[in-house]
Design a protein around this motif. Structure first.
Motif, short mmCIF file in Angstrom:
data_model
loop_
_atom_site.label_atom_id
_atom_site.label_comp_id
_atom_site.label_asym_id
_atom_site.label_seq_id
_atom_site.Cartn_x
_atom_site.Cartn_y
_atom_site.Cartn_z
N ILE A 181 -1.22 -8.78 -0.21
CA ILE A 181 -0.95 -8.02 -1.43
C ILE A 181 -2.09 -7.07 -1.76
N GLU A 218 -0.26 -10.28 -10.64
CA GLU A 218 1.20 -10.31 -10.64
C GLU A 218 1.75 -9.63 -11.90
N ILE A 235 -4.59 -14.53 -9.87
CA ILE A 235 -3.34 -14.15 -9.20
C ILE A 235 -2.29 -13.76 -10.24
N ASN A 236 -2.20 -14.58 -11.30
CA ASN A 236 -1.21 -14.27 -12.36
C ASN A 236 -1.48 -12.92 -13.01
N LEU A 278 1.52 -5.94 -11.61
CA LEU A 278 2.56 -5.41 -10.72
C LEU A 278 3.90 -5.37 -11.45
N ARG A 279 4.13 -6.42 -12.25
CA ARG A 279 5.43 -6.54 -12.93
C ARG A 279 5.58 -5.45 -14.00
N ILE A 291 -4.37 -2.56 -4.24
CA ILE A 291 -3.05 -3.08 -3.93
C ILE A 291 -2.64 -2.49 -2.58
#
Lengths: 238, 238
Positions: free
Chosen positions: A57, A14, A10-11, A17-18, A72
Motif C-alpha cells: 500500500i 485507511e 494503519i487505521n 484513503l477512504r 501511497i
C-alpha cells in the motif's frame, strides 16, 4: 494482526484513503507527525508502516531530499500477489481448488481478451505475445525460463481483458502455483513432449484472441490449464 | 516491501512452508533463534514477524507458558481479505472491475452450491441461510445490520460450493465493497423498496440452490449483483 498501537497507524492511513485525502502518489506524514496523531510511540509507527509496505500500500524512499519519505503506492499489486502466494503455501488453499479457480478466471479473461476493442496497445500486446512464443520454441530453453515466459504470455493475454481485479488475481494465482508447476514438470517422463502440447495450445489461444473468437479462447484456456494439471498430476496428490 | 534484513525472516518461514517443515499449527522458532539463523538483529526479526502476522500467516500468543510464542496460522483468511480491501481503497482496483469480477465468481459459486452433495452440513447451512433471511425481514432493521446479514447469507451459500480459494476471494471482495455498498444505499430514494427486491432475490437464490438448479442459481446471483449495482449507481461514477 499487528499490535494495537501499530494498528492505529494503519487505521489512520485507511481512513485517509477512504475519505480521499490520501490517494496513489500522496506523501504520508512523517514518523513524528504520525506518533502525535495516533498517540503511539515511534516503534509502533514504524511497525504500522512496515505492514502497509508489506501489503504494497505504501512505498518508502530513503534519504532526506524532496523525494524521500513514504508514499501511497501506485502499483500495489506485488503485495497482494504475495499475500495470495503465502496463503497457498499455508495450504489454507489446496492446489486443486486453486486450479479450479484458475480455470474459471483464466477462461473468462481469455474470452474478454478476444472481445477487446482495436487499439495500438492491443496490436502491441499481441505482437509481444507472439514474440514470447517464438522465444519459447528455442530447443535449448531450460524449464525455469520456459515456464517464466509462459507466465508472461498468459499475463499479456489476460491484461487485454481490461479488468484490473481479474488481472491481479490471475497474476497472484500464477505466481503462487509456479513452484508447484516447476516441481511437477520435473516428474514428467518427457518434458519436451509437454512443451510441444503447451506451445500448440498457446498458439491456438493467441489465434482465437486475435480472431475475436471468445468461445474458442475460453475453451482453449480452460483445456490448457486442466490438461497440464492432469498430465503433470498437479493437485491430485491431496 | 520490508527492509532486506526482515525480508530474510520472511524468506526463512516461506522456505519452511515450501519444504513442509512448517505447516498450520507449527510453532515458529523464538526471536533469538531467528536472529542467529538469519544473521540479523532482533528488531529486524520482529519486523519480519509483524509482516507475517499482518498477512495472516502467523499468529502470536503473549506470555511465557507452553502456548506462548508464534505459530503458523490455521485460518489466515483475514489477512488476505484485508490486503484485497486495501487495494480497493488505493483504487488500484476500481469498483466497476470489482463488481464484474464478483458477478463472475459469485455466479459460478452459486452454481457449485446447487451441485453440492447431500449432507447434514448442507442441510444445516441451508437452514441457517433461511433463518438469516427471516431476520432480515424485520421491518425495523437498520442498514448496517441488514447488509451485514446479507454478507453472511452469501458467505453461507458460497461456502457450499466447497472451493476454499473461491470462498476466500469472495469473502474478501464482499468485505472490501461493503463500505461502498453502505455509502450507496444512503443515496437510494427508497431503501425499504430495495430491501424487498434484494430479499425476493435472496429467496429465489436459496430455492434454486435447494432444488439443485445450477443454471438458475447462477443467473439469479449475477442478476442480484448487477441489479443492485445499477440501482445504487455503484461503480458508475468512475
Amino acid at each position: 494482526m499487528p499490535s494495537r498501537a501499530s494498528e492505529q497507524v494503519i487505521n489512520l492511513i485507511e481512513a485517509g484513503l477512504r475519505d480521499g485525502s490520501l490517494k496513489a502518489g500522496s506523501r504520508i506524514p512523517g514518523e513524528r507527525t504520525l506518533c502525535m496523531e495516533c498517540g503511539v510511540g515511534r516503534s509502533s509507527v514504524r511497525e504500522g508502516l512496515r505492514v502497509l509496505e508489506a501489503f504494497g500500500i505504501i512505498r518508502s524512499s530513503a534519504g532526506t531530499g524532496p523525494d524521500a519519505g513514504s508514499f501511497i503506492a501506485s502499483e500495489p499489486q506485488e503485495g497482494f500477489s504475495r499475500a495470495m502466494a503465502m496463503h497457498l503455501l499455508v495450504r489454507s488453499f489446496n492446489v486443486a481448488d486453486t486450479i479450479e479457480f484458475r480455470e474459471l478466471v483464466e477462461g473468462w479473461s481469455a474470452a474478454q481478451a478476444a472481445h477487446c476493442e482495436d487499439s495500438a496497445q492491443r496490436d502491441a500486446a499481441l505482437a509481444e505475445a507472439a514474440a514470447l512464443l517464438d522465444r519459447m520454441d528455442d530447443p535449448k530453453i531450460n524449464q525455469e525460463t520456459f515456464h517464466d515466459l509462459d507466465m508472461q504470455f498468459h499475463t499479456l493475454i489476460s491484461a487485454l481483458g481490461g479488468n484490473a481485479v481479474v488481472d491481479t488475481t490471475l497474476g497472484a494465482l500464477r505466481s503462487s502455483v509456479l513452484g508447484y508447476v516447476l516441481a511437477a514438470v520435473k516428474q514428467l517422463p518427457d518434458w519436451r513432449a509437454e512443451v510441444e502440447i503447451l506451445q500448440k495450445e498457446h498458439r491456438l489461444l493467441l489465434a482465437a484472441v486475435h480472431n475475436r473468437d471468445s468461445a474458442e479462447a475460453q475453451r482453449i484456456a480452460v483445456q490448457h490449464i486442466r490438461g497440464f494439471a492432469e498430465r503433470a498430476k498437479i493437485g491430485l496428490q491431496q
